[in-house]
Design a protein around this motif. Structure first.
Motif, PDB file in Angstrom:
ATOM      1  N   SER A 149       0.817  -1.263   0.067  1.00  0.00           N
ATOM      2  CA  SER A 149      -0.055  -0.097   0.180  1.00  0.00           C
ATOM      3  C   SER A 149       0.884   1.285   0.025  1.00  0.00           C
ATOM      4  O   SER A 149       2.064   1.117   0.440  1.00  0.00           O
ATOM      5  CB  SER A 149      -0.929   0.030   1.263  1.00  0.00           C
ATOM      6  OG  SER A 149      -0.136  -0.151   2.197  1.00  0.00           O
ATOM      7  N   ASP A 150       0.339   2.153  -0.556  1.00  0.00           N
ATOM      8  CA  ASP A 150       1.031   3.557  -0.635  1.00  0.00           C
ATOM      9  C   ASP A 150       0.737   4.309   0.528  1.00  0.00           C
ATOM     10  O   ASP A 150      -0.430   5.048   0.413  1.00  0.00           O
ATOM     11  CB  ASP A 150       0.939   4.339  -2.140  1.00  0.00           C
ATOM     12  CG  ASP A 150       1.473   5.518  -2.152  1.00  0.00           C
ATOM     13  OD1 ASP A 150       2.547   5.637  -1.779  1.00  0.00           O
ATOM     14  OD2 ASP A 150       0.846   6.569  -2.378  1.00  0.00           O
ATOM     15  N   THR A 151       1.526   4.557   1.618  1.00  0.00           N
ATOM     16  CA  THR A 151       1.280   5.261   2.774  1.00  0.00           C
ATOM     17  C   THR A 151       1.612   6.790   2.566  1.00  0.00           C
ATOM     18  O   THR A 151       1.110   7.436   3.532  1.00  0.00           O
ATOM     19  CB  THR A 151       1.768   4.704   3.888  1.00  0.00           C
ATOM     20  OG1 THR A 151       3.352   4.751   3.707  1.00  0.00           O
ATOM     21  CG2 THR A 151       1.400   3.348   4.054  1.00  0.00           C
ATOM     22  N   THR A 152       1.981   7.223   1.519  1.00  0.00           N
ATOM     23  CA  THR A 152       2.202   8.711   1.234  1.00  0.00           C
ATOM     24  C   THR A 152       0.985   9.472   0.942  1.00  0.00           C
ATOM     25  O   THR A 152       1.119  10.577   0.846  1.00  0.00           O
ATOM     26  CB  THR A 152       3.230   8.798   0.177  1.00  0.00           C
ATOM     27  OG1 THR A 152       2.813   8.421  -0.888  1.00  0.00           O
ATOM     28  CG2 THR A 152       4.652   8.113   0.688  1.00  0.00           C
ATOM     29  N   LEU A 153      -0.105   8.727   0.489  1.00  0.00           N
ATOM     30  CA  LEU A 153      -1.370   9.539   0.388  1.00  0.00           C
ATOM     31  C   LEU A 153      -1.906   9.858   1.646  1.00  0.00           C
ATOM     32  O   LEU A 153      -2.500   8.684   2.228  1.00  0.00           O
ATOM     33  CB  LEU A 153      -2.106   8.702  -0.746  1.00  0.00           C
ATOM     34  CG  LEU A 153      -3.610   9.297  -1.152  1.00  0.00           C
ATOM     35  CD1 LEU A 153      -3.040  10.642  -1.970  1.00  0.00           C
ATOM     36  CD2 LEU A 153      -4.196   8.333  -1.947  1.00  0.00           C
ATOM     37  N   HIS A 154      -2.402  10.992   2.068  1.00  0.00           N
ATOM     38  CA  HIS A 154      -2.733  11.303   3.094  1.00  0.00           C
ATOM     39  C   HIS A 154      -3.967  12.182   3.083  1.00  0.00           C
ATOM     40  O   HIS A 154      -4.055  13.036   2.043  1.00  0.00           O
ATOM     41  CB  HIS A 154      -1.783  11.697   4.482  1.00  0.00           C
ATOM     42  CG  HIS A 154      -0.942  12.833   3.851  1.00  0.00           C
ATOM     43  ND1 HIS A 154      -1.317  13.991   3.942  1.00  0.00           N
ATOM     44  CD2 HIS A 154       0.403  12.702   3.366  1.00  0.00           C
ATOM     45  CE1 HIS A 154       0.008  14.835   3.348  1.00  0.00           C
ATOM     46  NE2 HIS A 154       0.720  14.109   3.128  1.00  0.00           N
ATOM     47  N   PHE A 155      -4.744  12.424   4.123  1.00  0.00           N
ATOM     48  CA  PHE A 155      -5.906  13.444   4.101  1.00  0.00           C
ATOM     49  C   PHE A 155      -5.681  14.691   3.576  1.00  0.00           C
ATOM     50  O   PHE A 155      -6.312  15.150   2.524  1.00  0.00           O
ATOM     51  CB  PHE A 155      -6.609  13.364   5.281  1.00  0.00           C
ATOM     52  CG  PHE A 155      -7.992  14.096   5.353  1.00  0.00           C
ATOM     53  CD1 PHE A 155      -8.984  13.735   4.505  1.00  0.00           C
ATOM     54  CD2 PHE A 155      -8.144  15.356   6.067  1.00  0.00           C
ATOM     55  CE1 PHE A 155     -10.095  14.347   4.435  1.00  0.00           C
ATOM     56  CE2 PHE A 155      -9.259  15.954   5.889  1.00  0.00           C
ATOM     57  CZ  PHE A 155     -10.512  15.491   5.234  1.00  0.00           C
ATOM     58  N   PHE A 160      -4.643  14.572  -0.196  1.00  0.00           N
ATOM     59  CA  PHE A 160      -5.934  13.975  -0.874  1.00  0.00           C
ATOM     60  C   PHE A 160      -6.593  15.447  -0.988  1.00  0.00           C
ATOM     61  O   PHE A 160      -7.310  15.452  -2.405  1.00  0.00           O
ATOM     62  CB  PHE A 160      -6.653  13.235  -0.151  1.00  0.00           C
ATOM     63  CG  PHE A 160      -7.932  12.744  -0.838  1.00  0.00           C
ATOM     64  CD1 PHE A 160      -7.913  12.131  -2.213  1.00  0.00           C
ATOM     65  CD2 PHE A 160      -9.286  13.073  -0.215  1.00  0.00           C
ATOM     66  CE1 PHE A 160      -9.162  11.725  -2.646  1.00  0.00           C
ATOM     67  CE2 PHE A 160     -10.246  12.568  -0.820  1.00  0.00           C
ATOM     68  CZ  PHE A 160     -10.373  11.857  -2.041  1.00  0.00           C
ATOM     69  N   LEU A 161      -6.893  16.277  -0.189  1.00  0.00           N
ATOM     70  CA  LEU A 161      -7.795  17.591  -0.226  1.00  0.00           C
ATOM     71  C   LEU A 161      -7.110  18.472  -1.197  1.00  0.00           C
ATOM     72  O   LEU A 161      -7.783  19.004  -2.037  1.00  0.00           O
ATOM     73  CB  LEU A 161      -7.844  18.136   0.953  1.00  0.00           C
ATOM     74  CG  LEU A 161      -9.111  17.261   2.061  1.00  0.00           C
ATOM     75  CD1 LEU A 161      -9.167  18.350   3.390  1.00  0.00           C
ATOM     76  CD2 LEU A 161     -10.465  17.135   1.247  1.00  0.00           C
ATOM     77  N   ARG A 162      -5.731  18.357  -0.949  1.00  0.00           N
ATOM     78  CA  ARG A 162      -5.170  19.541  -1.891  1.00  0.00           C
ATOM     79  C   ARG A 162      -5.205  19.287  -3.431  1.00  0.00           C
ATOM     80  O   ARG A 162      -5.390  19.884  -4.260  1.00  0.00           O
ATOM     81  CB  ARG A 162      -3.494  19.703  -1.594  1.00  0.00           C
ATOM     82  CG  ARG A 162      -2.667  20.764  -2.239  1.00  0.00           C
ATOM     83  CD  ARG A 162      -1.300  20.447  -2.252  1.00  0.00           C
ATOM     84  NE  ARG A 162      -0.974  19.109  -2.592  1.00  0.00           N
ATOM     85  CZ  ARG A 162      -0.625  19.094  -3.973  1.00  0.00           C
ATOM     86  NH1 ARG A 162      -0.750  20.501  -5.060  1.00  0.00           N
ATOM     87  NH2 ARG A 162      -0.072  18.221  -4.617  1.00  0.00           N
ATOM     88  N   GLN A 163      -5.038  17.730  -3.647  1.00  0.00           N
ATOM     89  CA  GLN A 163      -4.994  17.554  -4.939  1.00  0.00           C
ATOM     90  C   GLN A 163      -6.439  17.420  -5.643  1.00  0.00           C
ATOM     91  O   GLN A 163      -6.661  18.017  -6.651  1.00  0.00           O
ATOM     92  CB  GLN A 163      -4.525  16.076  -5.322  1.00  0.00           C
ATOM     93  CG  GLN A 163      -3.146  15.932  -4.815  1.00  0.00           C
ATOM     94  CD  GLN A 163      -2.394  14.632  -5.311  1.00  0.00           C
ATOM     95  OE1 GLN A 163      -2.599  14.183  -6.548  1.00  0.00           O
ATOM     96  NE2 GLN A 163      -1.497  14.239  -4.322  1.00  0.00           N
ATOM     97  N   CYS A 164      -7.462  17.285  -4.818  1.00  0.00           N
ATOM     98  CA  CYS A 164      -8.970  17.465  -5.421  1.00  0.00           C
ATOM     99  C   CYS A 164      -9.072  18.997  -5.565  1.00  0.00           C
ATOM    100  O   CYS A 164      -9.798  19.231  -6.435  1.00  0.00           O
ATOM    101  CB  CYS A 164      -9.731  16.888  -4.143  1.00  0.00           C
ATOM    102  SG  CYS A 164     -10.000  15.118  -3.881  1.00  0.00           S
TER     103      CYS A 164
END
Length: 234
Positions: A15-21, A24-28
């Motif tokens: 799993s890729d643990t570098t994706l965090h909340f 995720f919001l910033r990229q959205c």
């Protein structure tokens, strides 16, 4: 009894643990600021939810079909226990980015942005930021067949591996300075802001654990400007 087709790569899943909340919001938010060349599929699910598990096999088939296209899949797990969730990820072998929400408030915020009251919940985020709720993987596939035709040809141009697993979009040719002559069959990549080990896997086809081993990485975190050694695919 519910049976899921978990493919031969399930045991190798990392799993890729570098994706965090916050990321995720910033990229959205980038979708609403300027048009993107990539669409997102956002999937809310829980490993304890039977309806979620029932749709995973079909969703995996759609992800594999569009693995070489500019379509980014992100799973959002709302399980209460992270260890249980991570164990299920390995068992299920989901080959796309996964985000776990440790706080109930985080999920409440996302439920307002991605309007839903039940699981699983499947959404397509268009390049202009429009969020479309989808009924099931079959409707997702139908939408993607149309959407990818409107995206840049450069991003769509790629071949599929005969096994059905991802053969990523070929990386642009690196400048001469980026090629490592000290390591025949290898190339170097300079990490850009926002890149993760999972995004590099999607680009080069080299698995996360292999990238970590080749570069003696102790964690999944990457820093902009960091130079990584990546084995060229034959």
């Amino acid at each position: 009894m519910l049976l899921l087709a978990c493919g031969p790569l399930a045991a190798q899943f990392s799993s890729d643990t570098t994706l965090h909340f916050p990321e995720f919001l910033r990229q959205c938010q980038e979708f609403s600021r300027q048009p993107q060349e990539e669409v997102w599929v956002v999937h809310f699910w829980a490993s304890s939810n039977s309806a979620s598990l029932y749709t995973l096999s079909a969703l995996k088939a759609v992800q594999m079909e569009f693995a070489a296209r500019p379509v980014r899949f992100v799973g959002v797990g709302v399980d209460k226990s992270r260890p249980v969730w991570e164990a299920r990820l390995i068992e299920l072998g989901l080959p796309w980015e996964q985000l776990w929400l440790p706080r109930e408030a985080d999920y409440e915020f996302l439920r307002r942005a991605f309007k839903h009251n039940s699981l699983p919940a499947l959404f397509l985020v268009h390049t202009d930021g429009q969020i479309q709720r989808l009924a099931d993987p079959a409707e997702l596939r139908s939408e993607l067949l149309y959407v990818v035709q409107t995206l840049p040809a450069r991003a769509r141009a790629a071949s599929r591996d005969p096994s059905g697993w991802e053969n990523p979009v070929p990386a642009p040719a690196e400048p001469a300075a980026q090629t490592s002559s000290s390591y025949p069959g290898w190339q170097t990549h300079t990490v850009q802001p926002g890149e993760t080990l999972f995004s590099l896997y999607r680009r080069y086809g080299v698995k996360v654990d292999q990238l970590k081993a080749a570069n003696s990485l102790k964690s999944d975190a990457l820093k902009p400007g960091q130079v990584l050694k990546i084995k060229r695919l034959q």
